[in-house]
Motif scaffolding. Structure first.
Motif, PDB file in Angstrom:
ATOM      1  N   ARG A  30       0.837  -1.190   0.000  1.00 21.61           N
ATOM      2  CA  ARG A  30       0.000   0.000   0.000  1.00 21.61           C
ATOM      3  C   ARG A  30       0.876   1.245   0.000  1.00 21.61           C
ATOM      4  NH1 ARG A  30      -5.303  -0.204   1.450  1.00 21.61           N
ATOM      5  NH2 ARG A  30      -5.119   1.907   2.317  1.00 21.61           N
ATOM      6  N   ASN A  31       0.301   2.336  -0.573  1.00 18.89           N
ATOM      7  CA  ASN A  31       0.965   3.645  -0.555  1.00 18.89           C
ATOM      8  C   ASN A  31       2.356   3.557  -1.192  1.00 18.89           C
ATOM      9  OD1 ASN A  31      -1.300   4.481   0.970  1.00 18.89           O
ATOM     10  ND2 ASN A  31      -0.256   3.938   2.868  1.00 18.89           N
ATOM     11  N   VAL A  32       2.376   3.140  -2.449  1.00 23.86           N
ATOM     12  CA  VAL A  32       3.622   2.908  -3.182  1.00 23.86           C
ATOM     13  C   VAL A  32       3.887   4.075  -4.126  1.00 23.86           C
ATOM     14  CG1 VAL A  32       4.776   1.409  -4.853  1.00 23.86           C
ATOM     15  CG2 VAL A  32       3.320   0.406  -3.068  1.00 23.86           C
ATOM     16  N   THR A  33       5.141   4.554  -4.187  1.00 23.16           N
ATOM     17  CA  THR A  33       5.535   5.600  -5.128  1.00 23.16           C
ATOM     18  C   THR A  33       6.801   5.193  -5.871  1.00 23.16           C
ATOM     19  OG1 THR A  33       4.573   7.366  -3.771  1.00 23.16           O
ATOM     20  CG2 THR A  33       6.225   8.009  -5.403  1.00 23.16           C
ATOM     21  N   PHE A  34       6.728   5.200  -7.207  1.00 21.67           N
ATOM     22  CA  PHE A  34       7.904   5.127  -8.066  1.00 21.67           C
ATOM     23  C   PHE A  34       8.015   6.493  -8.745  1.00 21.67           C
ATOM     24  CE2 PHE A  34       7.084   0.616  -7.759  1.00 21.67           C
ATOM     25  CZ  PHE A  34       8.331   0.014  -7.920  1.00 21.67           C
ATOM     26  N   ARG A  35       9.137   7.178  -8.583  1.00 24.96           N
ATOM     27  CA  ARG A  35       9.252   8.519  -9.157  1.00 24.96           C
ATOM     28  C   ARG A  35      10.658   8.726  -9.736  1.00 24.96           C
ATOM     29  NH1 ARG A  35       6.451  13.274  -8.295  1.00 24.96           N
ATOM     30  NH2 ARG A  35       5.284  12.380  -6.561  1.00 24.96           N
ATOM     31  N   GLU A  36      10.696   9.209 -10.994  1.00 26.49           N
ATOM     32  CA  GLU A  36      11.935   9.637 -11.640  1.00 26.49           C
ATOM     33  C   GLU A  36      13.022   8.576 -11.513  1.00 26.49           C
ATOM     34  OE1 GLU A  36      12.777  13.489 -10.068  1.00 26.49           O
ATOM     35  OE2 GLU A  36      10.887  14.325 -10.808  1.00 26.49           O
ATOM     36  N   LEU A  37      12.681   7.400 -12.024  1.00 27.42           N
ATOM     37  CA  LEU A  37      13.551   6.234 -11.959  1.00 27.42           C
ATOM     38  C   LEU A  37      13.829   5.758 -13.375  1.00 27.42           C
ATOM     39  CD1 LEU A  37      14.737   3.983 -10.016  1.00 27.42           C
ATOM     40  CD2 LEU A  37      12.562   2.788 -10.353  1.00 27.42           C
ATOM     41  N   THR A  38      15.047   5.312 -13.670  1.00 23.47           N
ATOM     42  CA  THR A  38      15.399   4.741 -14.964  1.00 23.47           C
ATOM     43  C   THR A  38      15.750   3.276 -14.791  1.00 23.47           C
ATOM     44  OG1 THR A  38      16.219   6.854 -15.824  1.00 23.47           O
ATOM     45  CG2 THR A  38      16.969   4.853 -16.932  1.00 23.47           C
ATOM     46  N   ILE A  39      15.112   2.413 -15.612  1.00 21.97           N
ATOM     47  CA  ILE A  39      15.348   0.972 -15.565  1.00 21.97           C
ATOM     48  C   ILE A  39      15.689   0.516 -16.980  1.00 21.97           C
ATOM     49  CG2 ILE A  39      14.419  -1.274 -14.897  1.00 21.97           C
ATOM     50  CD1 ILE A  39      12.237   0.291 -13.343  1.00 21.97           C
ATOM     51  N   ARG A  40      16.744  -0.295 -17.093  1.00 21.85           N
ATOM     52  CA  ARG A  40      17.154  -0.786 -18.414  1.00 21.85           C
ATOM     53  C   ARG A  40      17.229  -2.309 -18.417  1.00 21.85           C
ATOM     54  NH1 ARG A  40      20.552   3.775 -17.705  1.00 21.85           N
ATOM     55  NH2 ARG A  40      20.106   5.418 -19.250  1.00 21.85           N
ATOM     56  N   ASP A  41      16.883  -2.892 -19.559  1.00 15.11           N
ATOM     57  CA  ASP A  41      17.104  -4.317 -19.838  1.00 15.11           C
ATOM     58  C   ASP A  41      16.415  -5.232 -18.827  1.00 15.11           C
ATOM     59  OD1 ASP A  41      18.594  -3.854 -22.141  1.00 15.11           O
ATOM     60  OD2 ASP A  41      20.448  -3.619 -20.994  1.00 15.11           O
ATOM     61  N   GLY A  42      15.118  -5.007 -18.602  1.00 15.46           N
ATOM     62  CA  GLY A  42      14.347  -5.944 -17.799  1.00 15.46           C
ATOM     63  C   GLY A  42      14.298  -7.308 -18.461  1.00 15.46           C
ATOM     64  N   ALA A  43      14.419  -8.374 -17.645  1.00 20.20           N
ATOM     65  CA  ALA A  43      14.461  -9.733 -18.195  1.00 20.20           C
ATOM     66  C   ALA A  43      13.077 -10.358 -18.310  1.00 20.20           C
ATOM     67  CB  ALA A  43      15.338 -10.618 -17.311  1.00 20.20           C
ATOM     68  N   LEU A  44      12.155  -9.943 -17.448  1.00 22.95           N
ATOM     69  CA  LEU A  44      10.780 -10.436 -17.471  1.00 22.95           C
ATOM     70  C   LEU A  44       9.898  -9.207 -17.267  1.00 22.95           C
ATOM     71  CD1 LEU A  44       9.232 -13.128 -17.756  1.00 22.95           C
ATOM     72  CD2 LEU A  44       9.289 -13.352 -15.267  1.00 22.95           C
ATOM     73  N   TRP A  45       8.722  -9.315 -16.650  1.00 21.49           N
ATOM     74  CA  TRP A  45       7.930  -8.123 -16.366  1.00 21.49           C
ATOM     75  C   TRP A  45       8.811  -7.178 -15.545  1.00 21.49           C
ATOM     76  CZ3 TRP A  45       2.723 -10.632 -14.384  1.00 21.49           C
ATOM     77  CH2 TRP A  45       2.204 -11.453 -15.392  1.00 21.49           C
ATOM     78  N   THR A  46       9.026  -5.979 -16.029  1.00 20.79           N
ATOM     79  CA  THR A  46      10.032  -5.105 -15.422  1.00 20.79           C
ATOM     80  C   THR A  46       9.560  -4.543 -14.086  1.00 20.79           C
ATOM     81  OG1 THR A  46      10.720  -4.519 -17.665  1.00 20.79           O
ATOM     82  CG2 THR A  46      11.540  -3.141 -15.876  1.00 20.79           C
ATOM     83  N   VAL A  47       8.378  -3.952 -14.063  1.00 14.25           N
ATOM     84  CA  VAL A  47       7.776  -3.472 -12.810  1.00 14.25           C
ATOM     85  C   VAL A  47       6.454  -4.204 -12.655  1.00 14.25           C
ATOM     86  CG1 VAL A  47       6.872  -1.495 -11.536  1.00 14.25           C
ATOM     87  CG2 VAL A  47       8.901  -1.222 -12.983  1.00 14.25           C
ATOM     88  N   ARG A  48       6.412  -5.189 -11.758  1.00  7.54           N
ATOM     89  CA  ARG A  48       5.189  -5.940 -11.506  1.00  7.54           C
ATOM     90  C   ARG A  48       4.641  -5.571 -10.131  1.00  7.54           C
ATOM     91  NH1 ARG A  48       3.768 -12.489 -11.355  1.00  7.54           N
ATOM     92  NH2 ARG A  48       1.606 -12.157 -10.668  1.00  7.54           N
ATOM     93  N   LEU A  49       3.379  -5.140 -10.118  1.00  6.53           N
ATOM     94  CA  LEU A  49       2.679  -4.883  -8.867  1.00  6.53           C
ATOM     95  C   LEU A  49       1.452  -5.768  -8.831  1.00  6.53           C
ATOM     96  CD1 LEU A  49       3.670  -1.842 -10.100  1.00  6.53           C
ATOM     97  CD2 LEU A  49       3.162  -1.299  -7.721  1.00  6.53           C
ATOM     98  N   SER A  50       1.331  -6.592  -7.791  1.00 12.38           N
ATOM     99  CA  SER A  50       0.203  -7.500  -7.640  1.00 12.38           C
ATOM    100  C   SER A  50      -0.479  -7.241  -6.298  1.00 12.38           C
ATOM    101  CB  SER A  50       0.672  -8.962  -7.701  1.00 12.38           C
ATOM    102  OG  SER A  50       1.156  -9.286  -8.987  1.00 12.38           O
ATOM    103  N   GLY A  51      -1.791  -7.012  -6.346  1.00  7.66           N
ATOM    104  CA  GLY A  51      -2.549  -6.792  -5.121  1.00  7.66           C
ATOM    105  C   GLY A  51      -2.150  -5.538  -4.381  1.00  7.66           C
TER     106      GLY A  51
END
Length: 264
Positions: A30-51
């Motif tokens: 709960r109450n999650v923040t992703f801000r101004e982030l750089t991600i490269r070369d994800g191997a599977l689902w890069t950002v997964r949020l469940s529930g």
């Protein structure tokens, strides 16, 4: 990244090894923040949020390999009250996709109250997608003011399982889609709405109350809509949608791509 694919990879899609990690996997938060982030070369689902509940994702850059299958940008699985804005995502698979997966049933009854706005997207699969996985309802979803370029599909609602998708708005978009190698699902459709089960024995829900408004498309294929039976897609509206058909890739003309479907 090379450790996750086999050396037998061809020039258009890698053949992947069976075990790959998520880059970020948040489960039941709960109450999650992703801000101004750089991600490269994800191997599977890069950002997964469940529930997850009450999520803000803003100004995130995801730069993935366009030949790598299943390296989705952002996956929202059974999440609620999510805002995604001002992101730039390049991915081999779906850039932003909503799901309600079977294995996360304990973490929520659906995926709802989602707003995606102001993103720039490129995908070898689908840029903005609701589905295919739908084991619980997905509802109250807004996609607005995004620009999609050089993708295999643009905007998609794809129901393959027994629950429903309802109240989805796509508005104020510029979409460019082209054909590519047949190993990737899609055939250059700028807009795709389908309610078709994974297999003939599986039940299928209903897609209803979906609107496309103020959409400009340049594409190598047309809009595709399919219901497994005539009542599976209801209350679908296209308003001020322009589709310019053209050819610029070297890939041959093809029919629409129905995968996944019982006749595969």
């Amino acid at each position: 990244m090379h450790r996750f694919w086999d050396l037998s990879a061809d020039g258009y899609i890698y053949r992947m090894k069976p075990e790959r990690p998520f880059t970020f996997f948040l489960l039941g938060c709960r109450n999650v923040t992703f801000r101004e982030l750089t991600i490269r070369d994800g191997a599977l689902w890069t950002v997964r949020l469940s529930g997850c509940d009450d999520v803000l994702i803003h100004g995130v850059r995801i730069d993935n390999d366009l030949k790598l299958p299943n390296n989705d940008g952002i996956d929202l699985d059974r999440c609620r009250n999510v805002r995604i804005s001002d992101c730039h995502i390049v991915s081999g698979d779906d850039c932003i996709v909503l799901k309600t997966c079977a294995e996360t049933a304990a973490y929520g009854d659906g995926c709802e109250n989602i707003v995606v706005r102001g993103c720039t997207l490129m995908s070898t699969s689908i840029a903005l997608c609701v589905g295919c996985e739908c084991m619980a309802p997905m509802r109250n979803i807004i996609f607005d003011a995004c620009v999609i370029q050089s993708s295999h599909r643009g905007l998609a609602v794809r129901l393959s399982e027994g629950s429903d998708i309802e109240n989805v708005l796509f508005s104020n978009m510029i979409v460019e889609t082209r054909r590519f190698h047949h190993a990737w699902w899609g055939s250059g459709e700028p807009i795709c709405v389908s309610a078709v089960p994974w297999d003939a024995e599986r039940s299928i829900g209903v897609v209803c109350n979906v609107r496309f408004t103020n959409i400009l498309c340049r594409s190598e294929n047309g809009v595709y809509v399919e219901g497994w039976t005539p009542d599976r897609v209801q209350n679908l509206l296209f308003e001020n949608v322009r589709v310019e058909l053209s050819r610029w890739s070297r890939w041959p003309s093809a029919r629409y791509d129905r995968r996944p479907c019982p006749t595969d």
